[in-house]
Every structure is written in C-alpha cells, then in structure tokens.
Motif scaffolding. Structure first.
Motif, short mmCIF file in Angstrom:
data_model
loop_
_atom_site.label_atom_id
_atom_site.label_comp_id
_atom_site.label_asym_id
_atom_site.label_seq_id
_atom_site.Cartn_x
_atom_site.Cartn_y
_atom_site.Cartn_z
N GLU A 166 0.84 -1.20 0.00
CA GLU A 166 0.00 0.00 0.00
C GLU A 166 0.88 1.25 0.00
OE1 GLU A 166 -3.59 2.24 2.48
OE2 GLU A 166 -2.62 0.47 3.35
N LYS A 167 1.92 1.24 0.82
CA LYS A 167 2.82 2.39 0.86
C LYS A 167 3.50 2.63 -0.48
CE LYS A 167 6.88 4.25 3.24
NZ LYS A 167 7.84 4.08 4.36
N ILE A 168 4.00 1.56 -1.10
CA ILE A 168 4.67 1.70 -2.39
C ILE A 168 3.69 2.24 -3.43
CG2 ILE A 168 5.77 0.44 -4.28
CD1 ILE A 168 6.87 -1.50 -2.13
N ASN A 169 2.46 1.72 -3.42
CA ASN A 169 1.46 2.18 -4.38
C ASN A 169 1.14 3.65 -4.18
OD1 ASN A 169 -0.39 1.85 -6.50
ND2 ASN A 169 -2.07 1.49 -5.08
N TYR A 170 1.02 4.07 -2.93
CA TYR A 170 0.75 5.48 -2.63
C TYR A 170 1.88 6.36 -3.18
CZ TYR A 170 0.28 9.77 0.09
OH TYR A 170 0.19 11.10 0.47
N LEU A 171 3.11 5.99 -2.91
CA LEU A 171 4.25 6.77 -3.38
C LEU A 171 4.31 6.78 -4.90
CD1 LEU A 171 6.94 5.53 -0.84
CD2 LEU A 171 5.83 7.77 -0.85
N LEU A 172 3.95 5.67 -5.51
CA LEU A 172 3.99 5.54 -6.97
C LEU A 172 2.94 6.43 -7.63
CD1 LEU A 172 5.02 4.16 -9.52
CD2 LEU A 172 3.66 2.15 -8.92
N ILE A 173 1.71 6.39 -7.14
CA ILE A 173 0.65 7.23 -7.70
C ILE A 173 0.98 8.71 -7.50
CG2 ILE A 173 -1.79 7.84 -7.54
CD1 ILE A 173 -2.28 4.91 -6.62
N LYS A 174 1.48 9.01 -6.31
CA LYS A 174 1.84 10.41 -6.03
C LYS A 174 2.95 10.88 -6.97
CE LYS A 174 2.89 13.55 -2.23
NZ LYS A 174 3.11 13.69 -0.78
N SER A 175 3.93 10.02 -7.22
CA SER A 175 5.02 10.39 -8.13
C SER A 175 4.51 10.62 -9.54
CB SER A 175 6.08 9.28 -8.14
OG SER A 175 6.64 9.10 -6.85
N SER A 176 3.60 9.76 -10.00
CA SER A 176 3.03 9.93 -11.33
C SER A 176 2.19 11.20 -11.42
CB SER A 176 2.19 8.70 -11.70
OG SER A 176 1.74 8.77 -13.03
N MET A 177 1.47 11.51 -10.32
CA MET A 177 0.69 12.74 -10.29
C MET A 177 1.61 13.97 -10.35
SD MET A 177 -0.27 15.39 -8.07
CE MET A 177 0.09 14.69 -6.44
N GLU A 178 2.73 13.92 -9.63
CA GLU A 178 3.67 15.05 -9.66
C GLU A 178 4.26 15.21 -11.06
OE1 GLU A 178 4.13 17.26 -7.46
OE2 GLU A 178 3.20 16.36 -5.68
N LEU A 179 4.52 14.10 -11.73
CA LEU A 179 5.01 14.19 -13.11
C LEU A 179 3.94 14.78 -14.03
CD1 LEU A 179 7.02 10.92 -13.90
CD2 LEU A 179 7.87 13.27 -13.88
N ALA A 180 2.67 14.45 -13.78
CA ALA A 180 1.58 15.01 -14.58
C ALA A 180 1.51 16.52 -14.40
CB ALA A 180 0.26 14.35 -14.20
N LYS A 181 1.72 16.99 -13.19
CA LYS A 181 1.74 18.44 -12.94
C LYS A 181 2.86 19.11 -13.74
CE LYS A 181 1.35 19.63 -8.52
NZ LYS A 181 1.51 19.51 -7.04
N GLU A 182 3.97 18.40 -13.85
CA GLU A 182 5.15 18.94 -14.53
C GLU A 182 5.08 18.80 -16.04
OE1 GLU A 182 9.83 17.60 -14.85
OE2 GLU A 182 8.79 17.27 -12.96
N LYS A 183 4.57 17.63 -16.53
CA LYS A 183 4.67 17.32 -17.95
C LYS A 183 3.33 17.05 -18.63
CE LYS A 183 9.30 15.25 -17.56
NZ LYS A 183 10.15 14.09 -17.91
N GLY A 184 2.25 16.96 -17.84
CA GLY A 184 0.94 16.67 -18.40
C GLY A 184 0.53 15.23 -18.18
N TYR A 185 -0.79 14.99 -18.10
CA TYR A 185 -1.28 13.63 -17.89
C TYR A 185 -1.33 12.87 -19.21
CZ TYR A 185 -5.68 16.22 -18.90
OH TYR A 185 -6.64 17.03 -19.43
N TYR A 186 -1.46 11.56 -19.10
CA TYR A 186 -1.46 10.72 -20.31
C TYR A 186 -2.70 11.05 -21.15
CZ TYR A 186 -4.76 7.39 -18.07
OH TYR A 186 -5.85 6.79 -17.46
N PRO A 187 -2.60 10.93 -22.48
CA PRO A 187 -3.67 11.40 -23.37
C PRO A 187 -5.05 10.79 -23.11
CG PRO A 187 -1.67 11.11 -24.63
CD PRO A 187 -1.38 10.58 -23.26
#
Length: 777
Positions: A581-602
C-alpha cells in the motif's frame, strides 16, 4: 612455487610471495571472520607452474574463495567478488590505456564516453546532451566503493551480460560507469537546468542497489548497436489472413530487438470453421501457433538467445483442448509447439462450473460473431471474448454465454468443466504451463476500462493493459511524382508495451529510502517512453497514448528474513498489505507530480483515475481499511490531487520475475520464496555455490524454502498485495510432483477466490523451466 609472473604487456617479474599476502589482505578487508591462511593455501595449490600470468593469480584467488563458500561461511562470495573486481579493473585499464590503482581503479570518464561514441558503440546523444565539463563532473561523482556491494554471482552476471565491450569483445566499461551511462541516457531529454541532478539521483538509486533497471534497459541504454529499452509486448491478432501474417511479422521485428512477446489468439476462428462461406475449411489456431513457434526459434534476440513468445486462448474457444496439449512430450508432433509458452484466459463462470462439476461449452469465435449479432457502439461485431463480468446482468459475460448456450443455431463442443481443468493441471505438472489469467478479476480492476478491455497478459503474467487488434483497412497502388507505390493503410490497435524497473526491498526498506527512491524510478520509467524507438508503429502509438509503466519489487523473502517475519504467518500477510500500500501510494503520487510537470497521459479522461473510482474501489478512502503507513486522509488528499492534475501513466504497478537482475543485486527473486539455502550456478568445468542472501544464524530460521512452504500462505500474501497492484504479479506456485489432484485443484480455486489476477509457472523440482530474460526485469 612460481618463479616468474608475466604481465599483460609481456613484462616479466620475479614472483614475490609477499604480494600474495597483500592481495589477500586487500580482498578480505572488512571480512574479518574469514581465514586468510585457508585462502592463501588454496591459491598456492593452484600456482604450481614456473611461469604464471597476473590473471592466473587473480583467478586462483577467485576460485579458492569460491571453494570455501558454505552456508556457515557465506561471505566468501564477497571475497571472490573482490578478486573478480581486481581482474576486471586491470582488463578495463589495459583495454583503455590507463593505470589502475587500488585506491583509484577507474579511469577518466570523459575519454570513455567520447571514444566509444566515436567508435559507434555509445550513442551520440551522450555528447550532444552533456558538455565535457558536465561529463567530467558526473565522472567525479562515480563512487567505485559501491562495487563492493556485489557478491560473486552478481558481479559475474553483470560483467558477462551487461557491461559494454568494444567490437572485439574486450570489456571497456566498469560497473559504476554502466549505471552512470544508463542514468545519463534516461535523463538526456530532461530540461538542462535540472538534468545533472536527475542523473545523479538515478545513479544514486542504481549504484546503491536500491533498485534495478529491467534487462533491456540495463543492456541497451546509451548503446548504439543495441535493441530497445522496453521489456515485453502484447499483440492481439485479428481474425484474417492479413492480420495473422502481419502480426507474425511484427512479433519477429520485436523479438529481434530483444522483446518478450505475449499474443492473444482468442479472436482467430477455430478448426473446422468456415472461410468466406466454405464449410469446414479453417485449420484453427494450432498451425498459427506453430508458425509463431518457428518465428521464436528462427528470429533470435540480438543473436544471443531464441525469441520468447507466449500465446493465450480463452477456455471457451473450440480449440482449447488441442491448445492445452501444445507442450506435452507425447502425441501428434504436428499439434505441438515446444518452444512457446501458453496461457489460458479464464472467466469466473468457468471456475464456478469446475467447482459445481458442471458442463462447459466451447464455441468458434467467428461463428459466434456471425450468429449472435452482438455489436459495439461503432457497429462492429462482438464475440464472447469481448465481454467480462463487471456485474451480473445486462452486458456481462455470463449473460452473453447463456445466450450463446441457448441458441440452437450455434454449434458447440460440450465437456465437463472439470475435465478441462484436469488437462490444464496435467500440462502444468509436466511443463510448468499454461499460465492462468483470470479475466473478470483483471477487467473489474482495470483503471482504464472506459477505453477498452484486457484480453490476456504478457510472457510473465504481470502486464495487464488494454488491447485491440490492428486491422488492415486497405491496400492500394498510388502514383505520385512519377513513382508508383503500394500503400497499406492500417487502423492501429492497442499494442501493449511494458517498461519495467524494480525496488530492491531488502536494501531500500531497511535504509528508509522509499520516499526518495520511488519518484526517481517513476521518472526513469516515464522517460523510457519518450526515448524508446519501437519499430512496430502501433506499439509506439499505444505507448504514447497510455504511457504505461511497471514498477515492481524483488527481495521480498530476503526482507522478511531480515525483519524476522515467517513466510507462513498472518504477520507476513499484514506486512505485505501495508508495505505494498505504501509503495502504491508513493507511486501514484510520483506519477501525479510528473503530470503536474509534464501533463497527464492522453487517455486520462474517462478513466477511474479521473472519476476517483480507482481509490474508492480499493477501499482507500472509506476509512474502513486504515493502512499502517498511509492514512485514509492521505489517500483522500491524493485522490483529489489526481482528479485535479491527472497522472502521467495509465498503469503503474507490475511485479515482474526479476530473474537476472535480482542476481546482480544479490537478493531473492521477485515475490518468490527462496528456492534453496545453498544453490549452485553450473559452469562448464565447475559449480559456484550461492548461499541465501544475508544468511546468518538469525535469518536462517526465516528462510523456509519454496517447496517446503504451504502454498496457501503464498496465495494469501499475493492476495494482500493484489489490492495495491493495478496490473499483475509474476506469481509462481511451487508444488511437489506427487501432489494430489484435489490439493492442486484447491490451490487454483484458492488463488481465483482470493482475487489473484493470474498465476505464472507451476514449479516442480522435476521441471527445468527456461524463462524469458527480457521480461525478467
């Protein structure tokens, strides 16, 4: 005793016994419990000729240390690794023309990069994206002492499979340089103002063995004459002659570049089906599978090994019985395909029929489409394979299956469901396969179900993403500027690509670095999507639309042993639940931060990420499943941020087998229990003993081996993890060859009921299974 030592440049030196003592002191530094005199006696016993080379001395130390490896003294494997390192340092120094010292064994980094780019071994991007001063700064950042983290098997594997050589096969690159080049290449498209810091962060993650990159990335990143960086691909074959042969060509092209392939054949008509109205003319799926088998053998992976292809078929397909016998060693060889792997796509309804000892009906997908008249919103004909049980009722697979059964115009083969299950289990005990793919469970948990359906998995059963066949629309002659060309138009399907790397749990968790580690791993994986150049264009397009990644883990049993947690315990189940659960939380959060920086997937719009269902369906936000490491409030905050900013990646979590890279990192593979306390690596003239990682008087009590473990506990742990893994797990079952059929069936029923999305190999000590290294992460 030898009289003379011959150096690489043919200089001759008098043999000096004191240097043997000094060499022994150096490789045993920090390993005080090991007996130096025993090592030196072994070395002298191997140096009986008058003239010897420096390399022979190093080899004598290496082999003498390996001979002393036991369960009681496992650290001799590190002494052997240091001796191998010394030899490796000397070879690289001689090949590159510099002097290696014990306190400075690495040469200058910039000349390595510039020389290998000029030779056409490294890619030009390494010099285009980084200045000489930046490369020198990165070279100064390399920490050669991290080479001491490798044990012998790990260093040998890294050296033989991954380090860069010149065109004559001479080693040019050292371990820390490989990690730095990977980091440079994966980050070379990042903004210039933060590129160097990201390179250093990626290097930190890899060089400390907190993570490993997947085999294709480890092998190919930064190299010019090499394959692509992705591990596996999944194709869905259209039911047409053009589609079948086109798919075979695509598979050959990807296999040539080192990719492992999954192929879904459930849309291809069955044996005896009609072709353009001509009755009983189709030869079914088996001949096409044999063709794929030939492709796997003849189109090898970069000249190193035969290709690796897994084929999947639905359990309600008319050809399923012949399919299940594909790899058996008896029967009609014209119906066998020994070099491919196979998996069965299984709906809940089949498992219910097995439990109830009911009948099961097999249909031809082509006839179903013609007869039933089911259509999608675009008016395309649908078959049984296009449905799953999201809920009982309208549009569910069980409803459509009942309609097909009730239609007298539809031909079928009817057999007891348990007989099919017996055929599955017989093949598994003889060959290790077929894999089990629980389609309804997979699709109910699919965060992108609004955009498609998942028909099957990949070669290692951990990748689960939307699929659809590529359809050839038309072929026409076109004349332009006096040139006539044949132009083929295709409608691209969802051709799945998996990009992998993995956390070394036994190093990263005790070190407390997950919060720092997961974001850089996520960025590395996301960058692979933009860097990779995949020859099959529909795969390249699918990769860009979903930007799927697969962060995984290995070293679970190693970690449990360090933590003093028994595999067969409720404590282990709870620990799995909380950790993943912890790894998944960190993973989703990291992908969300990348979306803020580079945009979400199409294709983010309409997904369960956007509407928040991903979080609610897993019980993260209802307050009833409060985690040990992540609170309900943290999940609610993340849910809101994801709905606002999106995520960069459509799928994120997938636990691969980690066969070779876990060996490099000196840990247990993937989520598997330890195979043996002391295993052996077979070489042509000797065996190398490989003790369990961190084996000691403390950990040995927590290293119960795979075939001694009650597999129901493994299933319970996998079920606890599955809630947090948006794709799948390469989950193996370890059984004894004499297992009773009812006990074997009970394991399969338990795995299905517990919510596992798939099972990988059924492993028995009587079986030798050759796995795909491309997918081994």
């Amino acid at each position: 005793m030898p009289q003379t030592v011959i150096k690489p440049n043919n200089r001759q030196l008098a043999f000096d016994p004191s240097r043997i003592e000094a060499y022994a002191d150096r490789i045993l530094e920090g390993l005080e419990s090991l007996d130096k005199e025993r090592l030196i006696r072994g070395v002298h016993a191997k140096l009986r000729r008058n003239e010897i080379t420096g390399e022979e001395i190093s080899n004598a130390f290496t082999m003498s240390a390996l001979e002393l490896v036991t369960k009681e003294e496992p650290n001799w494997k590190y002494a052997a690794a240091r001796s191998l390192l010394t030899s490796l340092y000397k070879k690289a120094a001689f090949n590159r023309g510099y002097k290696a010292y014990s306190d400075r064994p690495y040469g200058a980094f910039y000349p390595l990069i510039s020389d290998l780019v000029k030779q056409g071994i490294y890619r030009e991007e390494l010099l285009e994206a980084y200045t000489k001063e930046q490369i020198e700064e990165l070279g100064a950042h390399i920490d050669y002492t991290r080479d001491l983290l490798f044990d012998y098997i790990g260093l040998l594997t890294l050296t033989e499979r991954y380090l860069t050589t010149d065109f004559d096969g001479r080693v040019m690159e050292l371990p820390q340089e490989r990690y730095m080049v990977i980091a440079m290449y994966l980050m070379h498209k990042e903004p210039a103002d933060k590129r160097l810091e990201l390179v250093k962060e990626a290097y930190w993650a890899m060089s400390n063995l907190y993570m490993t990159a997947a085999t294709p990335t480890m092998s190919n990143a930064g190299k010019k004459v090499a394959g692509q960086l992705s591990s596996c691909f999944i194709d869905t074959v259209d039911d047409s002659l053009e589609g079948i042969f086109d798919s075979n060509t695509d598979i050959a092209r990807l296999s040539k570049m080192g990719g492992g392939i999954g192929v879904y054949l459930g849309k291809v008509r069955a044996r005896g089906s009609d072709i353009r109205g001509h009755k009983n003319t189709s030869s079914g799926v088996i001949p096409w599978i044999r063709q794929l088998n030939n492709t796997a053998v003849s189109v090898d992976q970069l000249g190193t090994r035969k290709g690796a292809v897994a084929v999947y078929l639905d359990v309600f397909h008319k050809d399923i019985l012949a399919f299940l016998d594909l790899k058996l060693n008896n029967g009609d060889e014209r119906m066998r395909a020994h070099d491919i792997f196979h998996g069965v796509v299984i709906p809940d309804l089949f498992m219910e029929a097995v439990e109830a000892r009911g009948d099961w009906h097999l249909f031809d997908p082509h006839e179903v489409k013609k007869t039933m008249g089911w259509k999608d919103a675009q008016g395309r004909a649908l078959g049984l394979e296009d449905f799953y049980d999201e809920k009982f009722g309208e549009g569910s697979f069980r409803q459509k299956y009942a309609e097909a059964v009730a239609n007298p115009a539809l031909s079928r083969i009817t057999v007891p469901a348990i007989d099919i299950m017996k055929r599955i289990m017989k093949s598994q005990l003889e060959t290790g396969t077929p894999y089990m793919f629980y389609k309804d469970t997979v699709n109910r948990a699919n965060p992108n179900r609004a955009h498609g359906i998942i028909y099957c998995s990949n070669l290692c059963t951990e990748i689960m993403q939307n699929q659809s066949p590529t359809v050839i629309e038309q072929e026409e002659l076109v004349t332009k500027d006096g040139q006539t060309r044949i132009v083929i138009s295709k409608i691209p399907g969802d051709f799945v690509v998996c990009n992998l790397n993995s956390i070394h749990l036994a190093r990263a968790v005790p070190a407390g670095v997950l919060e720092r580690l997961v974001p850089i791993q996520t960025r590395m994986l996301d960058n692979v999507i933009d860097i990779n150049n995949i020859e099959v264009l529909q795969a390249q397009y699918t990769n860009s639309q979903y930007r799927a990644i697969g962060l995984g883990t290995f070293g679970l049993h190693h970690l449990l042993a360090l933590e003093g947690i028994r595999w067969e315990s409720d404590e282990a189940v709870a620990y799995n639940d909380a950790l993943y659960e912890k790894i998944n939380y960190l993973l989703i959060k990291s992908s969300m931060e990348l979306a803020k920086e580079k945009g979400y997937y199409p294709k983010f719009k309409g997904s369960d990420w956007e509407n928040g269902n991903y979080f609610t369906l897993r019980g993260y936000t209802d307050g009833e499943h409060e985690g040990k490491f992540v609170t309900t409030e943290q999940w609610r905050e993340l849910q809101a941020e994801v709905q606002k900013h999106g995520v960069r990646n459509a799928w994120m979590f997938a636990i691969a087998p980690n066969g070779s890279t876990s060996i490099i990192a000196g840990s247990t593979a993937s989520i598997d229990p330890l195979y043996d306390l002391l295993s052996y690596e077979e070489k042509t003239t000797y065996k190398i003993a490989n003790p369990a990682p961190d084996l000691s008087e403390k950990t040995i009590w927590y290293y119960k081996t795979a075939f001694m473990i009650d597999q129901n506990w493994s299933i319970k742990m996998a079920a606890a993890r599955q809630r947090h893994v948006d794709q799948g797990q390469s989950f193996n079952l370890y059984v004894r060859p004499d297992i009773h059929a009812k006990d074997f069936l009970a394991l399969h029923l338990h795995a299905w009921r517990a919510g596992l999305k798939s099972t990988y190999y059924v492993r028995s000590r009587a079986l030798t299974i050759e796995e795909c290294e491309s997918c081994a992460s």
